[in-house]
Design a protein around this motif. Sequence first.
Motif, PDB file in Angstrom:
ATOM      1  N   ALA A 319      -3.724  -0.761   3.206  1.00  0.00           N
ATOM      2  CA  ALA A 319      -2.759  -0.957   2.349  1.00  0.00           C
ATOM      3  C   ALA A 319      -1.640  -2.175   2.390  1.00  0.00           C
ATOM      4  N   ARG A 320      -1.272  -2.638   1.371  1.00  0.00           N
ATOM      5  CA  ARG A 320      -0.377  -3.732   1.446  1.00  0.00           C
ATOM      6  C   ARG A 320       1.098  -3.127   0.967  1.00  0.00           C
ATOM      7  N   VAL A 337       4.390  10.395  -0.346  1.00  0.00           N
ATOM      8  CA  VAL A 337       3.906   8.957   0.522  1.00  0.00           C
ATOM      9  C   VAL A 337       2.713   8.601  -0.221  1.00  0.00           C
ATOM     10  N   ARG A 338       3.001   7.350  -0.953  1.00  0.00           N
ATOM     11  CA  ARG A 338       1.848   7.017  -1.418  1.00  0.00           C
ATOM     12  C   ARG A 338       1.563   5.439  -1.324  1.00  0.00           C
ATOM     13  N   ASP A 339       0.164   5.276  -1.207  1.00  0.00           N
ATOM     14  CA  ASP A 339       0.005   3.757  -0.720  1.00  0.00           C
ATOM     15  C   ASP A 339      -1.114   3.158  -1.681  1.00  0.00           C
ATOM     16  N   ASP A 340      -1.440   1.632  -1.659  1.00  0.00           N
ATOM     17  CA  ASP A 340      -2.311   1.074  -2.724  1.00  0.00           C
ATOM     18  C   ASP A 340      -3.534   0.998  -1.654  1.00  0.00           C
ATOM     19  N   GLY A 341      -3.985   1.495  -0.669  1.00  0.00           N
ATOM     20  CA  GLY A 341      -4.955   1.142   0.065  1.00  0.00           C
ATOM     21  C   GLY A 341      -6.478   1.660  -0.534  1.00  0.00           C
ATOM     22  N   GLN A 342      -7.387   1.578   0.591  1.00  0.00           N
ATOM     23  CA  GLN A 342      -8.644   1.673  -0.013  1.00  0.00           C
ATOM     24  C   GLN A 342      -8.968   3.368  -0.359  1.00  0.00           C
ATOM     25  N   GLY A 343      -8.082   4.116   0.033  1.00  0.00           N
ATOM     26  CA  GLY A 343      -8.531   5.567  -0.369  1.00  0.00           C
ATOM     27  C   GLY A 343      -9.607   6.161   0.608  1.00  0.00           C
ATOM     28  N   PHE A 344      -9.756   7.379   0.409  1.00  0.00           N
ATOM     29  CA  PHE A 344     -10.824   8.055   1.086  1.00  0.00           C
ATOM     30  C   PHE A 344     -11.006   9.530   0.477  1.00  0.00           C
ATOM     31  N   ASP A 345     -12.330  10.163   0.997  1.00  0.00           N
ATOM     32  CA  ASP A 345     -12.662  11.386   0.289  1.00  0.00           C
ATOM     33  C   ASP A 345     -12.023  12.510   1.242  1.00  0.00           C
ATOM     34  N   PRO A 346     -11.015  13.207   0.846  1.00  0.00           N
ATOM     35  CA  PRO A 346     -10.205  14.171   1.620  1.00  0.00           C
ATOM     36  C   PRO A 346     -11.048  15.114   2.162  1.00  0.00           C
ATOM     37  N   ARG A 378      -8.842   8.658  -3.579  1.00  0.00           N
ATOM     38  CA  ARG A 378     -10.249   8.590  -4.192  1.00  0.00           C
ATOM     39  C   ARG A 378     -10.469   7.011  -3.673  1.00  0.00           C
ATOM     40  N   ALA A 379     -11.722   6.676  -3.442  1.00  0.00           N
ATOM     41  CA  ALA A 379     -12.194   5.612  -2.972  1.00  0.00           C
ATOM     42  C   ALA A 379     -11.623   4.464  -3.905  1.00  0.00           C
ATOM     43  N   GLY A 380     -10.860   3.422  -3.476  1.00  0.00           N
ATOM     44  CA  GLY A 380     -10.289   2.212  -4.046  1.00  0.00           C
ATOM     45  C   GLY A 380      -9.107   2.692  -4.932  1.00  0.00           C
TER      46      GLY A 380
END
Length: 402
Positions: A319-320, A337-346, A378-380
């Motif tokens: 994330a940036r 805590v929120r980020d703008d990263g690539q995400g993932f499948d929990p 979620r991814a992306g």
Amino acid sequence: MQEGILAPVARLDRWLDAVLLALLATCSVRYLLRHDLDATALLVLAGAVVLGAAYLTRRLVADRPPWPTVWVAVVVVLWVTLTLVAPSFAWTAVPVAFAVLQVLPFPYAVSVVVVMTAVVSVAWSRITDDLDPTVFVGPVGIALVTVLSYRALEREAHTRQALLDELTVAQADLVAAQRRSGALAERTRLSREIHDSVGQGLSSINLLLNAAEQDWDRRPEAAREHVAAAGATARDGLDEVRRVVRDLAPAGLDVDASGEAAPEALPDALRRVADSAAHGVDVQVRVHGDPVAVPTPVASALVRSTRGALANVVEHAGARRAVVSLTYHPDEVLLDVRDDGQGFDPALAGANGDRGRGLDGIRHRAADLGGSADVESRAGEGTTVSVRFPLADDGSRDGRRA
């Protein structure tokens, strides 16, 4: 405390001794009132004394086999002889029979009591002119009721003792299970705290030293700053380890006299965590609502959860930018805590190395204190970690605000 009609065994033994001696004395007086003091009377009185003395030796030989059997034989022979010579001494059969039931195994004791009952019937039939059926039926009925009652009491005592033994074993098993459960819970807690304190601190130090190595030749000033930051992180990590061991609040979390984190202590601690854990990610801390004092364990959990969530952002999210939001509601405090990263499948987080363990630690820490934690990703589309804890709504916070 109330007791049943039967006295404890030790007291029953004393009562049997007293009853036998009283009956022997009474029967002796009755015999003397109806007979002359001749040689036979002297023998009867001597027999009564010997029977009483022999009866009182029961507890002395109770634990010395085969003397209990010998004692029964001696006492019963003395009693039979005395009763046949002087039938009035048949009344002493009751304490003697109880003693026999206490000493001999039940089948043998029944046989002896049957013989004693027959002796009583024969003795009393000698002093009656006419055939009296009560002389035979009475002793038999009394003996039968006595034996059956004693047998029922004996079985109840054995059953109760068996239940007590089972309860003792079950209690011991429960204590052992509680001890194992407590040890497992403590190991889990320490593992979680070490992961979110020592583990994340070491990860930050590793990132800083890698950055310093890359800038060592081209940007020596930046490299020195990275090394200095790594040293500061190491010192903070050492302080955190000490607090984890002592089960205290995280470093920098001020606690007031009531044992709660001061209203501004928690937001300040989150800002320090954001500054130390950013490592190239733009981390902002936002506070919504009026800060209030929260219990120290809750504040500690929020600080450690923030540290763990930001560590995941830096190491895994790519994330940036990240935003730490602390929201005070009337009945709860909420951390996002929120980020703008690539995400993932929990659902697959458990297979994703440290990230899965860190998220599980956040969930378990919240659950241990009556809160809850959720992960949305979620991814992306980035990731949001939410932790919430209930706050006591007793009006005291309004007083602190005023």
